[in-house]
Scaffold this active site. Structure first.
Site, short mmCIF file in Angstrom:
data_model
loop_
_atom_site.label_atom_id
_atom_site.label_comp_id
_atom_site.label_asym_id
_atom_site.label_seq_id
_atom_site.Cartn_x
_atom_site.Cartn_y
_atom_site.Cartn_z
N LYS A 62 0.83 -1.20 0.00
CA LYS A 62 0.00 0.00 0.00
C LYS A 62 0.87 1.25 0.00
O LYS A 62 2.02 1.20 0.45
CB LYS A 62 -0.88 0.02 1.26
CG LYS A 62 -1.96 -1.02 1.30
CD LYS A 62 -2.74 -0.92 2.62
CE LYS A 62 -3.83 -1.98 2.71
NZ LYS A 62 -4.94 -1.74 1.78
N ARG A 85 -10.50 -11.56 1.80
CA ARG A 85 -11.31 -12.65 1.24
C ARG A 85 -10.56 -13.98 1.32
O ARG A 85 -11.18 -15.04 1.36
CB ARG A 85 -11.70 -12.31 -0.20
CG ARG A 85 -10.56 -12.22 -1.18
CD ARG A 85 -10.89 -11.41 -2.41
NE ARG A 85 -10.95 -9.98 -2.11
CZ ARG A 85 -11.24 -9.03 -3.00
NH1 ARG A 85 -11.51 -9.36 -4.25
NH2 ARG A 85 -11.27 -7.76 -2.66
#
Length: 495
Positions: free
Chosen positions: A278, A352
């Site tokens: 990130k 996920r």
């Protein structure tokens, strides 16, 4: 804070501060009229001077009114009569609390029960009132050398008609439990990531079980996850020195043969994005990536406090997503607990990957319903902002129940579609499924990914990326959402 419910005339009560409402146009409600009459028209004469217009949240503090046992009277604006929304009511209550916290009195009496709030009965108004007050008193200062000075206010009494007293008491009790659950969720979210890692959350689960009878806890370590075949979950954790943990909570308050409701929480205690790193700006807020798991903790605390007659299971998939020589790479293929293979195209779509194995794990409980909660996608913030959680699922009745619970709790969600067309975006030439579906409909394709692991039960997915914390500035911190929504959903199931 102690909350009491009493049926009495406001002008007769001895208290540090008596709170009454004034509507727009300087109209006095019944409580304010009674106080005004007892004080020889003191309130109406002040209002004639134009000191308070009655707009929502305006306040005026009056000292030493004649013939009253209350030391102070706090007037609060209630807007137009019979037009208060939940949001306006919260604004009004927050304004009251802001005043009370800065006063010297140890108690206050709130004569606000007569206010009409759209769609809410006495129970619903009490829930919103007490939850707003209790949550408004929350402080997180354990790492500050100078602690926040505790307000002198210790007791709040809600005035209610005798016919409504039982409903108000129940609403206040539920609200206190929800606020306590929110406080736990906020505490866990606000803790720094060097303290709050997966093993720490495992210890917190055990501590919760010591506080509350009837809670069974199991913490599965790395070895057990390998034995279960959770290759997707383990792939996320393998770049970190912090070992992963799958935390399982079980509360059996319902009948022995009753299928449990299951809450599954994403517990990424810090998310660097892994190899798909990130940007640095704002990365400190990735400590909040475990707020899904934190909301499961908070909901369990509320349910345990209320001793709801339901069976409930909580499963929290906790890991740290870090870049290292041992980290998962983009292009790696892993095998999930379900046997399906996943091509990892982006290591920052890690939530996920832990949730899919957790969803397979919960099949063993033969659940009545499964709701997973996750700070899953930035796309959800783009779609819905920070006011509303995203909601998807494979069962229309379950979706409706959650939407209704969100409205009742003033902790709303909005349904997004899970049409088959979106599933095609997850096609991979090398594995059964890719972990991202490209730039379009990112929240929906994340839900589509999870849906492939939830075919054996009624399932819903709450994306709380926008609602779980407030980003940036002095107000930065965990919100405690969606504990109110989840607790209301379970209260509805317990009826």
């Amino acid at each position: 804070m102690e909350f009491l419910v009493k049926s009495a005339s406001p002008e007769t009560l001895k208290t540090a501060t008596l709170v009454v409402a004034v509507s727009e146009g300087r109209k006095l409600g019944n409580a304010a009229k009674a106080v005004d009459a007892a004080s020889g028209g003191a309130i109406s004469s002040l209002l004639k001077r134009g000191d308070l217009a009655g707009k929502v949240g305006q306040t005026l503090l009056l000292q030493n009114l004649p013939n009253l046992k209350a030391e102070r009277v706090l007037l609060v604006g209630a807007g137009k009569e019979r037009e208060l929304s939940d949001r306006q009511y919260r604004k009004l209550v927050s304004a009251v609390l802001g005043n009370l916290k800065n006063l010297g009195g140890g108690d206050a009496v709130l004569a606000l029960g007569e206010l009409a709030v759209k769609g809410r009965n006495a129970h619903g108004k009490a829930r919103l009132l007490v939850e707003t007050l209790a949550d408004g008193l929350y402080v997180f200062d354990r790492y500050k050398s100078q602690k926040t000075e505790a307000p002198k206010l210790k007791k709040l009494t809600l005035l209610a008609d005798k016919a409504d007293a039982a409903a108000v008491e129940l609403g206040a009790k539920e609200a206190q439990a929800i606020a306590n659950g929110m406080a736990l969720t906020r505490d866990l979210g606000n803790l720094p990531p060097n303290v709050c890692h997966p093993s720490f959350l495992g210890e917190q689960a055990k501590a919760l079980a010591k506080e509350h009878k009837g809670l069974k806890v199991e913490v599965l370590d790395e070895k057990k996850l390998h034995e279960l075949g959770m290759g997707s979950f383990l792939a996320v954790a393998q770049g970190s020195d912090q070992p992963p943990r799958l935390i399982v909570l079980q509360y059996n308050g319902g009948k022995k043969d009753e299928a449990p409701h299951v809450l599954v929480g994403k517990g990424i205690t810090f998310d660097t994005g892994g190899i798909s790193l990130k940007p640095g700006l704002g990365m400190d807020e990735m400590k909040f990536d475990m707020c899904g798991a934190a909301s499961v903790f908070g909901t369990f605390r509320a349910v345990l406090e209320l001793q709801l007659p339901i069976n409930l299971v909580g499963v929290m998939a906790c890991a740290e997503n870090m870049p290292s020589g041992g980290a998962t790479r983009p292009g790696d293929i892993v095998t999930t607990m379900s046997g399906q293979t996943v091509e990892i195209l982006n290591t920052d779509a890690e939530g996920r990957l832990v949730l899919c194995d957790a969803l397979t794990y919960v099949e063993r409980f033969k659940p009545a319903s499964v709701v997973d909660i996750a700070t899953l996608t930035g796309a959800c913030i783009v779609a819905l902002g920070s006011n509303t959680s995203g909601l998807m699922g494979n069962n229309d009745a379950l979706i409706r129940q959650l939407l209704k619970a969100g409205e009742m709790a003033d902790d709303r969600a909005w349904q997004l579609p899970l049409f088959d067309e979106y599933q095609e975006q997850l096609d991979s030439p090398f594995a059964d499924i890719a972990n991202i579906g490209g730039p379009k409909a990112g929240t929906i394709t994340a839900g589509c990914f999870l849906s492939r692991f939830a075919k054996k039960f009624h399932w819903a997915h709450l994306d709380i990326a926008g609602t779980a914390w407030i980003s940036g500035g002095k107000e930065k911190g965990a919100t405690g959402r969606p504990v109110p929504l989840l607790t209301q959903y379970l209260l509805d199931r317990a009826k």
